[in-house]
Design an enzyme around this catalytic site. Structure first.
Site, PDB file in Angstrom:
ATOM      1  CG  ASP A  63      -2.242   0.680   1.013  1.00 52.62           C
ATOM      2  OD1 ASP A  63      -3.283   0.117   1.416  1.00 52.62           O
ATOM      3  OD2 ASP A  63      -2.219   1.778   0.422  1.00 52.62           O
ATOM      4  CG  ASP A 100      -4.206   6.077   0.894  1.00 45.78           C
ATOM      5  OD1 ASP A 100      -4.032   7.130   1.527  1.00 45.78           O
ATOM      6  OD2 ASP A 100      -5.202   5.347   1.037  1.00 45.78           O
ATOM      7  CD  GLU A 122      -8.619   5.280  -1.542  1.00 48.03           C
ATOM      8  OE1 GLU A 122      -9.557   5.082  -0.753  1.00 48.03           O
ATOM      9  OE2 GLU A 122      -7.519   5.766  -1.178  1.00 48.03           O
ATOM     10  CG  HIS A 175      -9.013  -0.432   4.486  1.00 49.65           C
ATOM     11  ND1 HIS A 175      -8.871  -0.490   3.100  1.00 49.65           N
ATOM     12  CD2 HIS A 175      -8.514   0.756   4.858  1.00 49.65           C
ATOM     13  CE1 HIS A 175      -8.296   0.622   2.686  1.00 49.65           C
ATOM     14  NE2 HIS A 175      -8.066   1.398   3.731  1.00 49.65           N
ATOM     15  CG  ASP A 176     -11.229   3.216   3.768  1.00 47.84           C
ATOM     16  OD1 ASP A 176     -10.608   3.624   2.763  1.00 47.84           O
ATOM     17  OD2 ASP A 176     -10.731   3.144   4.906  1.00 47.84           O
TER      18      ASP A 176
HETATM   19  O1  TEU Z   1      -9.200   6.456   1.953  1.00 51.83           O
HETATM   20  C1  TEU Z   1      -9.615   7.637   1.371  1.00 51.83           C
HETATM   21  C2  TEU Z   1     -10.944   8.140   1.906  1.00 51.83           C
HETATM   22  O2  TEU Z   1     -11.369   9.192   1.590  1.00 51.83           O
HETATM   23  C3  TEU Z   1     -11.678   7.302   2.830  1.00 51.83           C
HETATM   24  O3  TEU Z   1     -10.810   7.070   3.776  1.00 51.83           O
HETATM   25  C4  TEU Z   1     -12.755   7.901   3.609  1.00 51.83           C
HETATM   26  O4  TEU Z   1     -13.011   7.147   4.692  1.00 51.83           O
HETATM   27  C5  TEU Z   1     -14.008   7.946   2.916  1.00 51.83           C
HETATM   28  O5  TEU Z   1     -14.951   8.635   3.651  1.00 51.83           O
HETATM   29  C6  TEU Z   1     -14.539   6.585   2.697  1.00 51.83           C
HETATM   30  O6  TEU Z   1     -15.208   6.097   3.719  1.00 51.83           O
HETATM   31  C7  TEU Z   1      -7.812   6.192   1.976  1.00 51.83           C
HETATM   32  C8  TEU Z   1      -7.579   4.914   2.783  1.00 51.83           C
HETATM   33  O7  TEU Z   1      -8.227   3.860   2.150  1.00 51.83           O
HETATM   34  C9  TEU Z   1      -8.119   5.168   4.175  1.00 51.83           C
HETATM   35  O8  TEU Z   1      -8.086   4.022   4.982  1.00 51.83           O
HETATM   36  C10 TEU Z   1      -7.282   6.273   4.811  1.00 51.83           C
HETATM   37  O9  TEU Z   1      -7.863   6.601   6.043  1.00 51.83           O
HETATM   38  C11 TEU Z   1      -7.267   7.511   3.914  1.00 51.83           C
HETATM   39  O10 TEU Z   1      -7.057   7.231   2.539  1.00 51.83           O
HETATM   40  C12 TEU Z   1      -6.122   8.400   4.331  1.00 51.83           C
HETATM   41  O11 TEU Z   1      -4.915   7.740   4.057  1.00 51.83           O
END
Ligand code: TEU
Ligand code: CA
Length: 547
Positions: free
Chosen positions: A99, A201, A243, A317-318
């Site tokens: 990642d 990311d 992403e 994971h989000d």
């Molecule tokens: O995620 C980007 C992001 O905008 C999401 O985290 C956010 O939570 C959105 O509301 C979706 O639910 C990436 C990673 O996947 C995330 O885990 C990190 O927290 C974020 O970037 C910052 O690195």
């Protein structure tokens, strides 16, 4: 790029290290824990593991705040452990995706510590600093994704620094060529260690032009990605997935077009954000609308039919658990989880399975904010309650869409904490681990796990499943999804009932359910003729060959 890259017929499995398997009883998952589960992953049949961050980090955002890109967080293990993981996976024909979190670092990264020491520091310009506004306030009104302003004032040097996420995740300034060179050197260092590629990311944010309020899809984004391609993974046959919450089919072609010299594919989120409330976003989710969902699938399948390549996923994971979000996680949990897998895995693109999805893990019914751990959820709770929303109302939204739904311990067995740890887990296990777990699934050849194994195996043997031309049908049907995939004289027909009610369907002539049944989530064989009766969440795929 070869015309038929390996990752176009691979299936990827995402691991969230903190919650996968704990080998030393400290309640936190780790790399030796992952190594101990490689035989299970080989049994599942996946070819790639996307590893969420394992790098040194104060864990303000569970590792998406990196303090040293070339070291492993002690709670996850050591570099030697990481090398053992790469070797053990390779021995099972599994590649490891790292990642890459380079839109921001941790505020404990040596670059930022140097940068905030003085305005003349060597790394000052590795970050984004601005003077206060004339009223002494924030330079721009931009808000952080995790709540509050995206700017924090640094008393010592009298300027604000930008952070689109937490205050402890300062954004990097990609306009600085020295910084970019350091990042490329770090990427090449990891490539030397035998990784199979990178998940990137929030990569659509690195080209930002903050003074003009542009964060995503900024003016220099694609220049940077083409430079990165040239300086690091270009020509090395790696899988790279970005992403990109701002991505559209058109912009996705810029990222993943054959001759663009950028990435293999992007993660797009239109099927996710279409269910968010205009004002309150995911904290007041709208109900699932299948016709709207099918429209998004069509946009992306047709949009990237000739060039580019799709990623296919329900969860990560989000995001909330797929069966809870799109299916039924009570009475029809097994049937609906299998239906969702069938619908996703027969689409054109690379499928991603999020840990626990293959056994039908569900959202977790936490009752109080004290049970939550995710910085975004905790920050948003504080903000909403301060704005007058009863905590219980917020919890309702967090139950449905909070990120911790995806982060409860992996359920390996009916043992305490799902067999994830012999200690006390950093976050509570879902109480339904007593019945929903890997051990029970392995013992049952009609399980959701067995269904995923079948789908993953089919993708390795059926060219039409990988490369077949996509065609959708029944676009306006409110509860049934239907599409076909054609390659030479072969056609796959997929039908799925997204509702808990039985359906009777007049089949359009172009839809033929006769042929070899590839998979189904009910024991009976689908009827040959119309009208077709579908049981609750019934779904199947049939292969027909032109005679
Ligand atoms: O995620 C980007 C992001 O905008 C999401 O985290 C956010 O939570 C959105 O509301 C979706 O639910 C990436 C990673 O996947 C995330 O885990 C990190 O927290 C974020 O970037 C910052 O690195
Ligand atoms: Ca541990």
């Amino acid at each position: 790029m070869s015309s038929n890259p390996w990752w176009q017929h691979a299936t990827v499995y995402q691991i969230y290290p903190r919650s996968f398997a704990d080998s030393n009883g400290d309640g936190v998952g780790d790399i030796p824990g992952i190594i101990s589960k490689l035989d299970y992953l080989q049994h599942l049949g996946i070819e790639v593991i996307w590893l969420s961050p394992v790098f040194a980090s104060p864990m303000d955002d569970n590792g998406y705040d990196i303090s040293d890109y070339q070291d492993i967080a002690p709670e996850f293990g050591t570099l030697a452990d990481f090398d053992r993981l790469v070797a053990g996976a390779k021995a099972r024909n599994i590649g490891i995706l790292l990642d890459l979190v380079v839109n921001h670092t941790s505020d404990e990264h040596r670059w930022f510590i140097d940068a905030r020491a003085s305005r003349q520091s060597a790394c000052r310009d590795y970050y984004i600093w601005r003077d206060p506004a004339p009223d002494g306030g924030v330079p721009t009104p931009l808000q952080s994704t995790f709540g509050g302003p995206a700017w924090t004032f640094d008393l010592a040097t009298g300027q604000y620094y930008l952070h689109q996420f937490s205050t402890r995740q300062p954004d990097l300034n990609w306009e600085n060529p020295k910084l970019r060179a350091e990042i490329y050197a770090m990427m090449n260092w990891w490539q030397q260690r035998g990784i199979a590629g990178f998940r990137m990311d929030v990569i659509d944010l690195i080209g930002k032009d903050i003074d003009h309020g542009i964060t995503a899809d900024g003016p220099r984004l694609h220049d940077y990605l083409q430079e990165m391609h040239r300086e690091t993974f270009g020509g090395k046959d790696l899988l790279t997935v970005g992403e990109a919450w701002s991505a559209t089919p058109d912009s996705a072609l810029l990222y993943s077009g054959r001759d663009r010299g950028e990435l293999s594919m992007v993660f797009q989120f239109e099927h996710v954000t279409q269910q968010w409330h205009e004002t309150w976003g995911k904290w007041q989710p709208k109900s699932f609308d299948l016709v709207a969902f099918k429209r998004v699938v069509d946009r992306w399948q047709y949009g990237l039919a000739e060039d580019g390549w799709n990623s296919l996923f329900w969860g990560n994971h989000d995001l909330p658990r797929a069966v809870s979000k799109y299916g039924d996680d009570t009475r029809y949990r097994v049937e609906s989880a299998k239906m969702l897998a069938t619908v996703l895995h027969f689409l054109r693109g690379t499928p991603y399975v999020y840990q626990g999805e293959e056994i039908g893990m569900t959202n977790v019914p936490f009752a109080s904010i004290a049970q939550y751990r995710d910085i975004e959820t905790l920050n948003m709770h504080r903000q909403h309650v301060a704005a007058g929303l009863p905590s219980t109302d917020f919890i309702f939204g967090a139950n449905a869409n909070g990120r911790d739904n995806a982060r409860t311990p992996m359920q390996w067995s009916a043992a305490p904490h799902g067999g994830f740890t012999n200690g006390t887990p950093w976050i509570e296990a879902n109480p339904n681990h007593a019945t929903i777990n890997v051990a029970a699934s392995l013992a049952d050849d009609t399980s959701i796990l067995a269904h995923y194994r079948r789908l993953i195996a089919l993708r390795k043997t059926l060219p039409v499943m990988r490369l077949g031309r996509y065609q959708s049908h029944l676009q306006s049907h409110p509860t049934v999804m239907a599409y076909t995939r054609d390659l030479a004289d072969e056609r796959i027909t997929v039908l799925a009932n997204f509702s808990p009610s039985p359906i009777t369907l007049d089949l359009p002539v172009e839809l033929n359910t006769q042929g070899e049944l590839l998979t189904s989530n009910y024991p009976h064989t689908p009827a040959a003729d119309s009208p077709l009766h579908l049981a609750p969440y019934e779904s199947f795929a049939v292969l027909t060959k032109d005679s």
